[in-house]
Enzyme design. Structure first.
Site, PDB file in Angstrom:
ATOM      1  N   HIS A  78      -1.531   8.469  -3.182  1.00 46.55           N
ATOM      2  CA  HIS A  78      -1.506   7.002  -3.407  1.00 46.55           C
ATOM      3  C   HIS A  78      -2.095   6.288  -2.192  1.00 46.55           C
ATOM      4  O   HIS A  78      -1.417   6.105  -1.183  1.00 46.55           O
ATOM      5  CB  HIS A  78      -0.075   6.519  -3.663  1.00 46.55           C
ATOM      6  CG  HIS A  78      -0.006   5.096  -4.111  1.00 46.55           C
ATOM      7  ND1 HIS A  78       0.647   4.708  -5.247  1.00 46.55           N
ATOM      8  CD2 HIS A  78      -0.516   3.960  -3.577  1.00 46.55           C
ATOM      9  CE1 HIS A  78       0.532   3.400  -5.393  1.00 46.55           C
ATOM     10  NE2 HIS A  78      -0.163   2.919  -4.377  1.00 46.55           N
ATOM     11  N   HIS A  86      -4.766   2.931  -0.819  1.00 48.87           N
ATOM     12  CA  HIS A  86      -5.651   1.775  -0.986  1.00 48.87           C
ATOM     13  C   HIS A  86      -6.721   1.848   0.103  1.00 48.87           C
ATOM     14  O   HIS A  86      -6.417   1.640   1.279  1.00 48.87           O
ATOM     15  CB  HIS A  86      -4.869   0.463  -0.850  1.00 48.87           C
ATOM     16  CG  HIS A  86      -3.799   0.319  -1.895  1.00 48.87           C
ATOM     17  ND1 HIS A  86      -4.022  -0.292  -3.105  1.00 48.87           N
ATOM     18  CD2 HIS A  86      -2.518   0.749  -1.922  1.00 48.87           C
ATOM     19  CE1 HIS A  86      -2.922  -0.250  -3.832  1.00 48.87           C
ATOM     20  NE2 HIS A  86      -1.989   0.382  -3.138  1.00 48.87           N
ATOM     21  N   LYS A 134      -4.009   3.636 -13.554  1.00 47.24           N
ATOM     22  CA  LYS A 134      -2.947   2.919 -12.838  1.00 47.24           C
ATOM     23  C   LYS A 134      -2.468   1.720 -13.642  1.00 47.24           C
ATOM     24  O   LYS A 134      -3.265   0.879 -14.058  1.00 47.24           O
ATOM     25  CB  LYS A 134      -3.476   2.454 -11.474  1.00 47.24           C
ATOM     26  CG  LYS A 134      -2.473   1.652 -10.647  1.00 47.24           C
ATOM     27  CD  LYS A 134      -1.287   2.496 -10.188  1.00 47.24           C
ATOM     28  CE  LYS A 134      -0.191   1.666  -9.545  1.00 47.24           C
ATOM     29  NZ  LYS A 134      -0.373   1.447  -8.124  1.00 47.24           N
ATOM     30  N   HIS A 157       3.170   1.270 -11.196  1.00 45.09           N
ATOM     31  CA  HIS A 157       3.845   0.356 -10.268  1.00 45.09           C
ATOM     32  C   HIS A 157       5.089  -0.125 -11.008  1.00 45.09           C
ATOM     33  O   HIS A 157       5.000  -0.970 -11.895  1.00 45.09           O
ATOM     34  CB  HIS A 157       2.943  -0.812  -9.864  1.00 45.09           C
ATOM     35  CG  HIS A 157       3.599  -1.700  -8.848  1.00 45.09           C
ATOM     36  ND1 HIS A 157       3.227  -1.730  -7.529  1.00 45.09           N
ATOM     37  CD2 HIS A 157       4.651  -2.557  -8.959  1.00 45.09           C
ATOM     38  CE1 HIS A 157       4.016  -2.574  -6.869  1.00 45.09           C
ATOM     39  NE2 HIS A 157       4.883  -3.096  -7.718  1.00 45.09           N
ATOM     40  N   HIS A 216       5.570   5.137  -5.308  1.00 46.22           N
ATOM     41  CA  HIS A 216       6.293   4.540  -4.175  1.00 46.22           C
ATOM     42  C   HIS A 216       7.720   4.131  -4.537  1.00 46.22           C
ATOM     43  O   HIS A 216       8.071   2.954  -4.494  1.00 46.22           O
ATOM     44  CB  HIS A 216       5.524   3.357  -3.585  1.00 46.22           C
ATOM     45  CG  HIS A 216       4.875   2.421  -4.578  1.00 46.22           C
ATOM     46  ND1 HIS A 216       5.562   1.806  -5.591  1.00 46.22           N
ATOM     47  CD2 HIS A 216       3.600   2.000  -4.710  1.00 46.22           C
ATOM     48  CE1 HIS A 216       4.731   1.051  -6.283  1.00 46.22           C
ATOM     49  NE2 HIS A 216       3.538   1.158  -5.778  1.00 46.22           N
ATOM     50  N   ASP A 266       0.818   5.111   0.029  1.00 44.91           N
ATOM     51  CA  ASP A 266       0.611   3.695  -0.313  1.00 44.91           C
ATOM     52  C   ASP A 266       0.093   2.917   0.897  1.00 44.91           C
ATOM     53  O   ASP A 266       0.424   1.744   1.072  1.00 44.91           O
ATOM     54  CB  ASP A 266       1.882   3.051  -0.866  1.00 44.91           C
ATOM     55  CG  ASP A 266       1.601   1.738  -1.581  1.00 44.91           C
ATOM     56  OD1 ASP A 266       0.424   1.472  -1.906  1.00 44.91           O
ATOM     57  OD2 ASP A 266       2.555   0.975  -1.803  1.00 44.91           O
TER      58      ASP A 266
HETATM   59  O1  DOR Z   1       2.562  -3.482  -0.720  1.00 43.70           O
HETATM   60  C1  DOR Z   1       1.708  -3.264  -1.564  1.00 43.70           C
HETATM   61  N1  DOR Z   1       0.397  -3.417  -1.294  1.00 43.70           N
HETATM   62  N2  DOR Z   1       2.089  -2.879  -2.773  1.00 43.70           N
HETATM   63  C2  DOR Z   1       1.213  -2.770  -3.776  1.00 43.70           C
HETATM   64  O2  DOR Z   1       1.639  -2.450  -4.862  1.00 43.70           O
HETATM   65  C3  DOR Z   1      -0.217  -3.097  -3.591  1.00 43.70           C
HETATM   66  C4  DOR Z   1      -0.605  -2.971  -2.192  1.00 43.70           C
HETATM   67  C5  DOR Z   1      -1.933  -3.615  -1.876  1.00 43.70           C
HETATM   68  O3  DOR Z   1      -2.902  -3.386  -2.595  1.00 43.70           O
HETATM   69  O4  DOR Z   1      -2.006  -4.335  -0.877  1.00 43.70           O
HETATM   70 ZN    ZN Z   2      -0.137   0.924  -3.873  1.00 42.82          ZN
END
Ligand code: DOR
Ligand code: ZN
Length: 346
Positions: free
Chosen positions: A15, A17, A101, A138, A176, A249
């Site tokens: 997971h 970003h 997702k 999520h 998460h 995450d």
């Molecule tokens: O804290 C988070 N940031 N939770 C999420 O689900 C998305 C992520 C983000 O893309 O910044």
């Molecule tokens: Zn995430």
């Protein structure tokens, strides 16, 4: 393995970003230094909803990869009310969509085009179940009447449990997890349900958000819960149960976007995430189960081979950088400036 070193197959991060552009360029090395593969979240602006968009995004990630790092991005599709089962299937068969997702609309960062009602996606989910394609969830309801700290538990009751009853063959990863309710639900469910656990949710509880003042760099979604929940997550992650695996995450936002009125949710965990997990497993006297959590359970659930090469972490203190520069402004890593006991050896 002594109590001061641990050697394991190369781990994967299920997971991540990575963002795009200048942020992608700056953050990718932190994930690729530690992980062989990563599931890349599709919540870009605009979101990654088509095979063509995911293919292009994968190309940009590979182009941003520093030479010499062996890293495979596993791109995913962003589910909307209008997602087309044929497009999802085509992406899965082509190896471009490793998973889909599900963001409930308005649950978190860049989720405005997410799902407004799960019933609208049943045709896609049925196709995915037939294909053996994982759905990454999520798990928070967005109903403003629900207390923010209850959103995960209520999601399990109102959305996830009915979905599993309707489509028991669908592979689902509850991403998460932050509550004892989630850990217990996943442990009790059938083989088609698994969960990722972040490093930060193993380390902090909700007090961290208010320690001596408001702490925007401890704010993520789902938000950290009470201490009892953190302890339940530590037990689940270190239990040896194959349904729990590593997903950081890591979610970078420029400091300016975190420290403003209505700051963004997301913790930039990648600079120290693997080392924090090692520290947690050492503290829980579970280093013998670290490889399963970091390197075996995830691939097994996704139906992929585990990585062949090995890495070693050692108890060798180092300090997390205070900031990470990017062309979009500096980032503040999780535990910025703090000492970490474990280190990934080169
Ligand atoms: O804290 C988070 N940031 N939770 C999420 O689900 C998305 C992520 C983000 O893309 O910044
Ligand atoms: Zn995430």
């Amino acid at each position: 393995m002594s109590s001061d070193t641990v050697t394991l197959r190369r781990p994967d991060d299920w997971h991540v970003h990575l963002r795009d552009g200048a942020l992608l360029q700056a953050v990718l090395p932190f994930t690729a230094r530690a992980f062989a593969r990563a599931i890349i979240m599709p919540n870009l602006v605009p979101p990654v909803t088509s095979v063509a968009a995911a293919e292009a995004y994968r190309g940009r990630i590979l182009a941003a990869l520093p030479p010499g790092l062996d890293f495979t991005p596993l791109t995913t599709a962003y589910l909307t009310d209008d997602s087309d089962p044929a497009e999802i299937e085509r992406g899965f068969r082509a190896g471009i969509f490793a998973a889909v997702k599900l963001y409930p609309a308005h649950a978190t960062t860049n989720s405005a085009q997410g799902v407004t009602d799960i019933a609208r996606t049943y045709r896609v989910l049925e196709r995915m179940a037939a294909l053996g394609m994982p759905l990454l969830v999520h798990g928070e309801v967005t109903d403003p009447d629900i207390d923010v700290f209850d959103r995960e538990a209520v999601f399990i009751e109102r959305v996830l449990a009915p979905l599993i009853r309707r489509l028991p063959q669908l592979k689902i990863v509850l991403e998460h997890i932050t509550t004892k309710e989630a850990a217990d639900f996943v442990a009790a469910a059938g083989e088609t349900l698994a969960a990722t656990v972040t490093a930060h949710h193993l380390l902090i509880n909700r007090n961290a958000l208010f320690a001596g003042g408001l702490r925007p760099h401890m704010y993520c979604l789902p938000v950290a819960k009470r201490e009892t929940h953190r302890l339940a997550l530590r037990r689940a992650a270190t239990s040896g149960n194959a349904k729990f695996f590593l997903g950081t995450d890591t979610a970078p936002h420029p400091i300016a976007d975190k420290e403003r009125d209505c700051g963004c949710a997301g913790i930039f965990a990648a600079p120290a995430a693997l080392e924090i997990y090692a520290q947690v497993f050492a503290e829980e006297k579970a280093l013998d189960r670290f490889e399963a959590f970091a390197s075996l359970n995830g691939p097994r659930f996704y139906g992929m081979p585990a990585n062949e090469r090995r890495i070693t972490l050692a108890r060798r203190p180092w300090r997390v950088p205070a900031t990470v520069p990017t062309a979009a402004g500096p980032l503040r890593p999780f535990l910025a400036g703090e000492e970490i006991a474990w280190r990934l050896l080169p």
